[in-house]
Design a protein around this motif. Sequence first.
Motif, short mmCIF file in Angstrom:
data_model
loop_
_atom_site.label_atom_id
_atom_site.label_comp_id
_atom_site.label_asym_id
_atom_site.label_seq_id
_atom_site.Cartn_x
_atom_site.Cartn_y
_atom_site.Cartn_z
N GLN A 33 0.84 -1.20 0.00
CA GLN A 33 0.00 0.00 0.00
C GLN A 33 0.87 1.25 0.00
OE1 GLN A 33 -1.91 -1.16 3.61
NE2 GLN A 33 -3.78 -1.81 2.58
N SER A 34 0.43 2.25 -0.77
CA SER A 34 1.20 3.50 -0.81
C SER A 34 0.81 4.38 0.38
CB SER A 34 0.94 4.23 -2.12
OG SER A 34 -0.42 4.53 -2.26
N GLY A 35 1.60 5.39 0.63
CA GLY A 35 1.35 6.32 1.73
C GLY A 35 2.56 7.22 1.87
N PRO A 36 2.59 8.07 2.90
CA PRO A 36 3.75 8.95 3.09
C PRO A 36 5.03 8.13 3.25
CG PRO A 36 1.93 9.58 4.54
CD PRO A 36 1.55 8.27 3.93
N GLY A 37 6.05 8.45 2.48
CA GLY A 37 7.31 7.72 2.55
C GLY A 37 7.25 6.32 1.98
N LYS A 38 6.20 6.02 1.20
CA LYS A 38 6.04 4.67 0.64
C LYS A 38 5.71 4.73 -0.84
CE LYS A 38 4.16 2.33 4.75
NZ LYS A 38 3.01 1.55 5.26
N ILE A 39 6.10 3.67 -1.56
CA ILE A 39 5.59 3.43 -2.91
C ILE A 39 5.15 1.97 -2.96
CG2 ILE A 39 7.11 5.16 -3.98
CD1 ILE A 39 8.79 2.79 -5.07
N THR A 40 4.34 1.61 -3.95
CA THR A 40 3.90 0.22 -4.09
C THR A 40 4.81 -0.51 -5.09
OG1 THR A 40 2.41 0.66 -5.93
CG2 THR A 40 1.50 0.92 -3.69
N TRP A 41 4.74 -1.85 -5.06
CA TRP A 41 5.52 -2.64 -6.01
C TRP A 41 5.06 -2.34 -7.44
CZ3 TRP A 41 9.88 -4.90 -4.66
CH2 TRP A 41 10.08 -5.17 -3.30
N GLY A 42 3.76 -2.09 -7.61
CA GLY A 42 3.24 -1.74 -8.93
C GLY A 42 3.84 -0.44 -9.44
N GLU A 43 3.97 0.54 -8.54
CA GLU A 43 4.57 1.83 -8.92
C GLU A 43 6.05 1.66 -9.28
OE1 GLU A 43 1.77 4.87 -6.28
OE2 GLU A 43 3.54 3.97 -5.36
N LEU A 44 6.75 0.77 -8.56
CA LEU A 44 8.16 0.50 -8.89
C LEU A 44 8.27 -0.04 -10.32
CD1 LEU A 44 11.19 0.14 -7.87
CD2 LEU A 44 10.54 -2.25 -7.48
N GLU A 45 7.37 -0.99 -10.67
CA GLU A 45 7.46 -1.61 -11.99
C GLU A 45 7.01 -0.66 -13.10
OE1 GLU A 45 6.23 -5.70 -12.39
OE2 GLU A 45 6.52 -6.07 -10.25
N SER A 46 6.04 0.20 -12.82
CA SER A 46 5.53 1.09 -13.88
C SER A 46 6.37 2.35 -14.04
CB SER A 46 4.07 1.46 -13.62
OG SER A 46 3.94 2.15 -12.39
N ARG A 47 6.88 2.88 -12.92
CA ARG A 47 7.61 4.16 -12.98
C ARG A 47 9.12 4.00 -12.93
NH1 ARG A 47 4.24 7.48 -8.37
NH2 ARG A 47 2.14 7.13 -9.19
N GLY A 48 9.58 2.81 -12.56
CA GLY A 48 11.02 2.60 -12.44
C GLY A 48 11.54 2.99 -11.07
N LEU A 49 12.83 2.84 -10.90
CA LEU A 49 13.49 3.07 -9.61
C LEU A 49 13.48 4.56 -9.25
CD1 LEU A 49 15.20 1.13 -7.66
CD2 LEU A 49 17.18 2.36 -8.60
N PRO A 50 12.96 4.92 -8.07
CA PRO A 50 13.05 6.33 -7.65
C PRO A 50 14.51 6.68 -7.36
CG PRO A 50 12.14 5.00 -5.87
CD PRO A 50 12.29 4.09 -7.04
N PRO A 51 14.87 7.96 -7.38
CA PRO A 51 16.26 8.34 -7.10
C PRO A 51 16.69 7.83 -5.73
CG PRO A 51 15.02 10.22 -7.94
CD PRO A 51 14.02 9.13 -7.67
N CYS A 52 17.79 7.06 -5.69
CA CYS A 52 18.28 6.54 -4.41
C CYS A 52 19.75 6.16 -4.54
CB CYS A 52 17.45 5.33 -3.94
SG CYS A 52 17.49 3.92 -5.06
N GLU A 53 20.45 6.22 -3.41
CA GLU A 53 21.86 5.80 -3.38
C GLU A 53 21.99 4.33 -3.01
OE1 GLU A 53 21.69 9.56 -4.07
OE2 GLU A 53 21.07 9.11 -2.01
#
Length: 302
Positions: A33-53
Amino acid sequence: MRILIGGGSGFIGRELTRLLRDKGHEVTVISRQSGPGKITWGELESRGLPPCECAVNLAGENLMNPLRWWNESYKKDLFSSRIDTTKALSQAIAASSSPPQSWVLVSGVACYKPSLTAQYTEDSDWTPFDLLSSLVKEWEAAALLPENVAKNTKQVIIRPGAVLGRDGGAMKQMLLPFWLGLGGTLGSGRQPFPWIHVSDLAGIITHALEPPADSPPSPSPQVFNGVAPALNTNYEFTKELGRVLRRPTIFPVPGFVMNALMGSERAVVLTQGQKVIPKRTLESGFQYKYPDLTSALKEIVR
């Protein structure tokens, strides 16, 4: 650093998130489930990796879920929840125009064959011999990055033993019977019991996330055994937990009862065990907060 954690809302993930935020890092959790400070697995697959080190995967169906009967459906969920999420993250890292500097998978010591005598370090060779070791093999294979990405992203695999802590894991189910004086050894009690306090596991993961040294990352993953340096048996664990709680431990549970209650392929985690040495973990300079059972159990039951 910006750190992405798959399964960050689980037992280990909560401890890791707390530790990283205390150190000033920014954490984003991947969950259902998405929420503050969260993304869903579906969002990872559709939007790609968010900026992170850094990226970490802790996701997976709980092997010791007392509410689930051991059957083919449960086994399928154990595999898919680990392998599919790991693949989703490794593929997102590989496809990213700015991949992270570190990628950590937390798997397990089930790859090492149970033995009363053999000792395993991170350098020990192993081949799958049962269901859970086959799971670890596929799980770790799913994390591997293509060679061109591995030149810039440090790959790390951490294999924890039983993770002990107050808010989840094996202890959550054990504490009540022990408080009631109904605790006892499992099976013969002679089997090795590789364990780690959840705070130390979070510490090892954090330690592994540190930027690579000046030399380029190795094309193959670094492996760290996520276990305490103490080598204990199930009998020693049982007696120490009873002593810390001031409760008797006189009700052993025979192996055949464990097999009947949990399914033999799952019960093996508790009725058999491996002597696992955190050789590379210690060589890396990691300092344990809870290197022995007494200190770990006192913190948990205080």
